[in-house]
Write a protein that holds these residues in place. Structure first.
Motif, short mmCIF file in Angstrom:
data_model
loop_
_atom_site.label_atom_id
_atom_site.label_comp_id
_atom_site.label_asym_id
_atom_site.label_seq_id
_atom_site.Cartn_x
_atom_site.Cartn_y
_atom_site.Cartn_z
N THR A 77 0.83 -1.20 0.00
CA THR A 77 0.00 0.00 0.00
C THR A 77 0.87 1.26 0.00
O THR A 77 0.54 2.25 -0.68
CB THR A 77 -0.96 0.03 1.20
OG1 THR A 77 -0.22 -0.19 2.40
CG2 THR A 77 -2.05 -0.99 1.07
N LEU A 78 1.98 1.24 0.75
CA LEU A 78 2.89 2.38 0.74
C LEU A 78 3.50 2.57 -0.65
O LEU A 78 3.67 3.70 -1.12
CB LEU A 78 4.00 2.19 1.78
CG LEU A 78 3.62 2.42 3.24
CD1 LEU A 78 4.80 2.09 4.15
CD2 LEU A 78 3.19 3.86 3.45
N LYS A 79 3.81 1.45 -1.33
CA LYS A 79 4.36 1.51 -2.69
C LYS A 79 3.34 2.12 -3.64
O LYS A 79 3.68 2.97 -4.47
CB LYS A 79 4.73 0.09 -3.12
CG LYS A 79 5.52 0.02 -4.40
CD LYS A 79 5.90 -1.44 -4.65
CE LYS A 79 6.65 -1.59 -5.94
NZ LYS A 79 6.97 -2.98 -6.24
N GLN A 80 2.08 1.73 -3.55
CA GLN A 80 1.03 2.27 -4.40
C GLN A 80 0.80 3.75 -4.12
O GLN A 80 0.63 4.55 -5.03
CB GLN A 80 -0.28 1.50 -4.19
CG GLN A 80 -0.29 0.14 -4.82
CD GLN A 80 -1.59 -0.60 -4.57
OE1 GLN A 80 -2.36 -0.21 -3.68
NE2 GLN A 80 -1.83 -1.66 -5.33
N VAL A 81 0.81 4.13 -2.84
CA VAL A 81 0.63 5.53 -2.46
C VAL A 81 1.79 6.36 -2.99
O VAL A 81 1.60 7.48 -3.51
CB VAL A 81 0.48 5.66 -0.93
CG1 VAL A 81 0.57 7.12 -0.49
CG2 VAL A 81 -0.81 5.05 -0.45
N LEU A 82 3.00 5.83 -2.87
CA LEU A 82 4.18 6.54 -3.34
C LEU A 82 4.13 6.72 -4.87
O LEU A 82 4.42 7.80 -5.38
CB LEU A 82 5.45 5.79 -2.92
CG LEU A 82 6.77 6.47 -3.25
CD1 LEU A 82 6.88 7.81 -2.53
CD2 LEU A 82 7.93 5.58 -2.89
N ARG A 83 3.73 5.68 -5.60
CA ARG A 83 3.61 5.77 -7.06
C ARG A 83 2.55 6.79 -7.47
O ARG A 83 2.78 7.61 -8.35
CB ARG A 83 3.22 4.42 -7.65
CG ARG A 83 4.38 3.53 -7.90
CD ARG A 83 3.92 2.32 -8.68
NE ARG A 83 4.98 1.34 -8.76
CZ ARG A 83 4.84 0.09 -9.11
NH1 ARG A 83 3.64 -0.36 -9.41
NH2 ARG A 83 5.86 -0.71 -9.16
N SER A 84 1.40 6.71 -6.84
CA SER A 84 0.32 7.62 -7.22
C SER A 84 0.68 9.07 -6.86
O SER A 84 0.37 10.00 -7.61
CB SER A 84 -0.99 7.21 -6.57
OG SER A 84 -0.88 7.26 -5.16
N SER A 85 1.34 9.27 -5.73
CA SER A 85 1.73 10.63 -5.35
C SER A 85 2.81 11.17 -6.30
O SER A 85 2.79 12.35 -6.68
CB SER A 85 2.19 10.69 -3.90
OG SER A 85 3.35 9.91 -3.73
N CYS A 86 3.74 10.32 -6.71
CA CYS A 86 4.76 10.74 -7.69
C CYS A 86 4.10 11.08 -9.03
O CYS A 86 4.48 12.06 -9.68
CB CYS A 86 5.80 9.65 -7.89
SG CYS A 86 6.95 9.46 -6.52
#
Length: 129
Positions: free
Chosen positions: A7-16
């Motif tokens: 979930t942190l990886k997905q949040v980081l991707r979407s925020s980038c």
């Protein structure tokens, strides 16, 4: 633990992705007000030739000869034809004679096709010769 990392990886991707899109939009918006280059003329060139400057026929011919001698010859012929038209327009009888002269010159340049010539062309098209 893995679920949290995913979930942190997905949040980081979407925020980038969102930050990248915001940067792209702001940069493209800053180019809207940039003036495009104009290759027609510059202000300095406009100042070189005053607007009240009207070259006479000889100056036009000389300028045309500077660029290309063939263009200068065409300009001379055009100027002579213009001067002849002015002379011819002074009198109605010479105007009629001028019309006849121009008509003859046009017919000499583009002779009308006869019926035989047209028929010959059609036959050649049909037979393929």
């Amino acid at each position: 633990m893995q679920k949290i990392l995913l979930t942190l990886k997905q949040v980081l991707r979407s925020s980038c992705l969102v930050i990248g899109l915001i940067i792209f939009i702001s940069l493209s918006g800053s180019f809207i007000f940039v003036q495009q280059a104009s290759y027609a003329t510059t202000l300095e060139e406009l100042k070189l030739i005053p607007p009240e400057y009207k070259p006479n026929s000889e100056e036009k011919i000389n300028r045309a000869n500077e660029f290309d001698p063939g263009i200068g010859i065409q300009e001379e012929e055009r100027q002579e034809a213009y001067e002849q038209a002015i002379k011819d327009s002074k009198n109605l009888t010479t105007l009629e004679k001028t019309y006849e002269r121009n008509l003859k010159a046009e017919q000499a340049q583009n002779p009308p096709e006869t019926f035989g010539e047209k028929a010959k062309e059609v036959i050649e098209k049909v037979t393929g010769k």
